[in-house]
Design a protein around this motif. Structure first.
Motif, PDB file in Angstrom:
ATOM      1  N   GLU A   9       3.546   2.625  -4.153  1.00  0.00           N
ATOM      2  CA  GLU A   9       4.565   1.699  -4.114  1.00  0.00           C
ATOM      3  C   GLU A   9       5.819   2.476  -3.694  1.00  0.00           C
ATOM      4  OE1 GLU A   9       5.043  -0.671  -7.649  1.00  0.00           O
ATOM      5  OE2 GLU A   9       3.309  -1.894  -7.493  1.00  0.00           O
ATOM      6  N   LYS A  10       5.793   3.794  -3.999  1.00  0.00           N
ATOM      7  CA  LYS A  10       6.917   4.791  -3.628  1.00  0.00           C
ATOM      8  C   LYS A  10       7.028   5.115  -2.182  1.00  0.00           C
ATOM      9  CE  LYS A  10       7.278   6.607  -8.194  1.00  0.00           C
ATOM     10  NZ  LYS A  10       7.048   7.776  -8.967  1.00  0.00           N
ATOM     11  N   THR A  11       6.197   4.850  -1.551  1.00  0.00           N
ATOM     12  CA  THR A  11       5.871   5.375   0.007  1.00  0.00           C
ATOM     13  C   THR A  11       5.862   3.964   1.049  1.00  0.00           C
ATOM     14  OG1 THR A  11       3.759   5.510   0.060  1.00  0.00           O
ATOM     15  CG2 THR A  11       4.778   7.334  -0.696  1.00  0.00           C
ATOM     16  N   PHE A  12       6.110   4.435   2.127  1.00  0.00           N
ATOM     17  CA  PHE A  12       6.035   3.573   3.383  1.00  0.00           C
ATOM     18  C   PHE A  12       4.750   3.100   3.615  1.00  0.00           C
ATOM     19  CE2 PHE A  12      10.155   5.579   4.748  1.00  0.00           C
ATOM     20  CZ  PHE A  12      11.036   4.615   4.337  1.00  0.00           C
ATOM     21  N   PHE A  13       3.631   4.024   3.676  1.00  0.00           N
ATOM     22  CA  PHE A  13       2.371   3.806   4.123  1.00  0.00           C
ATOM     23  C   PHE A  13       1.357   4.218   3.372  1.00  0.00           C
ATOM     24  CE2 PHE A  13       5.389   4.947   7.540  1.00  0.00           C
ATOM     25  CZ  PHE A  13       5.391   3.635   8.361  1.00  0.00           C
ATOM     26  N   GLY A  14       1.491   4.583   2.142  1.00  0.00           N
ATOM     27  CA  GLY A  14       0.644   4.708   1.069  1.00  0.00           C
ATOM     28  C   GLY A  14       0.299   6.285   1.241  1.00  0.00           C
ATOM     29  N   THR A  15      -0.797   6.849   0.474  1.00  0.00           N
ATOM     30  CA  THR A  15      -1.222   8.207   0.536  1.00  0.00           C
ATOM     31  C   THR A  15      -2.567   8.281   1.280  1.00  0.00           C
ATOM     32  OG1 THR A  15       0.094   8.572  -1.621  1.00  0.00           O
ATOM     33  CG2 THR A  15      -1.723  10.283  -1.094  1.00  0.00           C
ATOM     34  N   LEU A  16      -2.701   8.930   2.188  1.00  0.00           N
ATOM     35  CA  LEU A  16      -4.169   9.215   2.849  1.00  0.00           C
ATOM     36  C   LEU A  16      -4.932  10.312   1.992  1.00  0.00           C
ATOM     37  CD1 LEU A  16      -5.949   8.909   5.193  1.00  0.00           C
ATOM     38  CD2 LEU A  16      -4.751  10.803   6.522  1.00  0.00           C
TER      39      LEU A  16
ATOM     40  N   SER B 159       0.973  -2.393   4.643  1.00  0.00           N
ATOM     41  CA  SER B 159       0.599  -1.257   4.473  1.00  0.00           C
ATOM     42  C   SER B 159      -0.587  -0.957   4.510  1.00  0.00           C
ATOM     43  CB  SER B 159       1.334  -0.817   3.072  1.00  0.00           C
ATOM     44  OG  SER B 159       2.559  -0.959   2.981  1.00  0.00           O
ATOM     45  N   PRO B 160      -1.344   0.458   5.058  1.00  0.00           N
ATOM     46  CA  PRO B 160      -2.274   0.801   5.101  1.00  0.00           C
ATOM     47  C   PRO B 160      -3.118   0.968   3.781  1.00  0.00           C
ATOM     48  CG  PRO B 160      -1.140   2.214   6.679  1.00  0.00           C
ATOM     49  CD  PRO B 160      -0.133   1.400   5.833  1.00  0.00           C
ATOM     50  N   ASN B 161      -4.175   0.525   3.514  1.00  0.00           N
ATOM     51  CA  ASN B 161      -4.769   0.302   2.089  1.00  0.00           C
ATOM     52  C   ASN B 161      -6.303   0.186   2.248  1.00  0.00           C
ATOM     53  OD1 ASN B 161      -5.781  -0.522  -0.344  1.00  0.00           O
ATOM     54  ND2 ASN B 161      -3.685  -1.204  -0.678  1.00  0.00           N
ATOM     55  N   GLY B 162      -7.212   1.360   1.837  1.00  0.00           N
ATOM     56  CA  GLY B 162      -8.528   1.199   1.962  1.00  0.00           C
ATOM     57  C   GLY B 162      -8.915   2.342   2.824  1.00  0.00           C
ATOM     58  N   LYS B 163     -10.385   2.376   3.285  1.00  0.00           N
ATOM     59  CA  LYS B 163     -10.936   3.154   4.129  1.00  0.00           C
ATOM     60  C   LYS B 163     -10.270   3.243   5.726  1.00  0.00           C
ATOM     61  CE  LYS B 163     -15.301   3.525   1.625  1.00  0.00           C
ATOM     62  NZ  LYS B 163     -16.658   3.283   1.911  1.00  0.00           N
ATOM     63  N   CYS B 164     -10.298   4.083   6.230  1.00  0.00           N
ATOM     64  CA  CYS B 164      -9.951   4.442   7.528  1.00  0.00           C
ATOM     65  C   CYS B 164     -10.626   5.208   8.581  1.00  0.00           C
ATOM     66  CB  CYS B 164      -8.412   4.697   7.579  1.00  0.00           C
ATOM     67  SG  CYS B 164      -8.042   6.323   6.986  1.00  0.00           S
ATOM     68  N   ALA B 165     -10.523   5.380   9.768  1.00  0.00           N
ATOM     69  CA  ALA B 165     -11.132   6.058  10.749  1.00  0.00           C
ATOM     70  C   ALA B 165     -10.355   6.289  11.993  1.00  0.00           C
ATOM     71  CB  ALA B 165     -12.684   5.617  10.958  1.00  0.00           C
ATOM     72  N   GLU B 166     -10.564   7.716  12.563  1.00  0.00           N
ATOM     73  CA  GLU B 166      -9.913   7.941  13.848  1.00  0.00           C
ATOM     74  C   GLU B 166     -10.627   8.766  14.613  1.00  0.00           C
ATOM     75  OE1 GLU B 166      -6.143   9.875  13.030  1.00  0.00           O
ATOM     76  OE2 GLU B 166      -5.293   8.638  11.549  1.00  0.00           O
ATOM     77  N   TRP B 167     -10.352   8.459  15.889  1.00  0.00           N
ATOM     78  CA  TRP B 167     -11.212   9.175  17.103  1.00  0.00           C
ATOM     79  C   TRP B 167     -10.190   9.714  17.974  1.00  0.00           C
ATOM     80  CZ3 TRP B 167     -12.218   4.766  14.751  1.00  0.00           C
ATOM     81  CH2 TRP B 167     -13.532   4.450  14.222  1.00  0.00           C
TER      82      TRP B 167
ATOM     83  N   TYR C 221      -6.618   5.369   2.524  1.00  0.00           N
ATOM     84  CA  TYR C 221      -5.212   5.156   2.185  1.00  0.00           C
ATOM     85  C   TYR C 221      -5.328   4.609   0.830  1.00  0.00           C
ATOM     86  CZ  TYR C 221      -3.262   6.308   6.694  1.00  0.00           C
ATOM     87  OH  TYR C 221      -2.861   6.697   8.045  1.00  0.00           O
ATOM     88  N   ILE C 222      -4.649   5.351  -0.195  1.00  0.00           N
ATOM     89  CA  ILE C 222      -4.493   4.859  -1.491  1.00  0.00           C
ATOM     90  C   ILE C 222      -3.030   4.304  -1.741  1.00  0.00           C
ATOM     91  CG2 ILE C 222      -4.563   5.723  -3.919  1.00  0.00           C
ATOM     92  CD1 ILE C 222      -7.077   6.105  -2.328  1.00  0.00           C
TER      93      ILE C 222
END
Length: 315
Positions: A130-137, A106-114, A126-127
């Motif tokens: 446990e209730k979600t598939f991908f965490g909270t952005l 699962s995504p967890n921690g800092k992220c970046a997009e272009w 990403y925070i």
């Protein structure tokens, strides 16, 4: 005496199968849905480094059909379905698309997009949830396709855009706030949501048949109706360990789908140990019939899980 141990971790994974290769690295042909296909009909291919070696982390590289790198990262399992650590994604023109850190797939921690032209799109984090598939952005900075920065230090107008999905609204201190609206063309629904104090207050989705569904959670994972402990007890109790030579044991890795009715279907061995233990693992997991299905915005969906089962060798 042999013992049975069941890992308590379920991982949401993409539905990907793998073909055979004679080399030390393994090459897999994948179609547009990331499912296994033939060398005549593929859109992507995957290289798993040192596939036949036992390692804690396997290097996974995905490529476009053109040979351009599409993704690079590491997986705890050699099939590539257990993401762990930093993953970098690329457009086919070679520009970087995203950098995301994963923990337990699962995504967890800092992220970046272009954007595809190389312009910066997003800085966020990403925070874990446990209730979600991908965490909270949590959105920190955001630039729209016109290269206009519309979110500054967590506040402003934000858009979620992908090939089939679009949503827009405001963020406050990094989180969605107020009215959000959007659509998912692949699943065929539109939705409207209200957020307050960093939480979803209410949402309603309308599918292609004009059926509306109210919800208060965007994503719900499939779960055993009586809890995971009930599922683990079921597997432990029903698993009949076959006669195996002294010293033989190890982990069986399998995956299965929980369908829209909550039934376990299409169980498949990812990595087995033989001697009849693999077939027994498939039988026991398939016999469990007490899952609640997953949902996205009130709509029931199919989800794929992986499960390791460890067999302790006889002394």
């Amino acid at each position: 005496m042999k013992g049975l141990f069941i890992s308590l971790l379920f991982l949401l994974v993409p539905k990907v199968c793998f073909s055979q290769s004679a080399s030390i690295d393994r090459k897999v042909y994948l179609d547009s849905t990331w499912s296994e296909t033939t060398s005549e009909n593929y859109k992507y291919y995957r290289i798993v480094k040192d596939y036949y070696s036992e390692k804690d982390l396997y290097v996974i590289n995905d490529y476009y059909k053109s040979g351009v790198l599409q993704m690079e990262g590491t997986s705890k399992t050699k099939d590539g379905n257990s993401k762990e650590g930093e993953f970098t994604f690329y457009y086919e023109n070679g520009y970087k698309k995203a950098v995301t850190h994963y923990v337990k797939s699962s995504p967890n921690g800092k992220c970046a997009e272009w954007y595809e032209n190389g312009n910066k799109k997003l800085e966020g984090e990403y925070i874990e949830d446990e209730k979600t598939f991908f965490g909270t952005l949590k959105v920190v900075q955001f630039w729209n396709s016109k290269n206009e920065q519309t979110v500054i230090d967590g506040n402003g107008d934000y858009e979620e855009v992908s090939e089939f999905f679009f949503a827009s609204g405001k963020v406050k201190e990094g989180y969605k706030d107020g009215l959000w609206q959007g659509s998912d063309q692949k699943m065929g629904y539109t939705f409207s949501e209200n957020y307050e104090n960093q939480k979803l207050i209410s949402g309603v989705s309308v599918d292609s048949d004009k059926v509306s569904r109210n919800y208060k959670v965007v994503e719900i994972r499939p779960v055993p109706k009586k809890g995971y402990e009930d599922f683990y007890k079921h597997v432990s109790k029903k698993f009949k360990i076959p006669n195996m030579p002294k010293g033989v044991g190890g982990k069986i890795f399998l995956k299965f789908i929980v369908d829209k009715e909550g039934q376990i279907i299409n169980p498949e061995i990812i990595k087995g140990i033989g001697y009849g233990a693999d077939e027994e693992a498939l039988r026991v997991v398939s016999s469990y019939t007490n899952f609640a299905p997953g949902e996205i915005r009130g709509i029931k969906v199919r989800c794929t899980f992986s499960l390791p089962i460890a067999i302790q060798p006889m002394e």
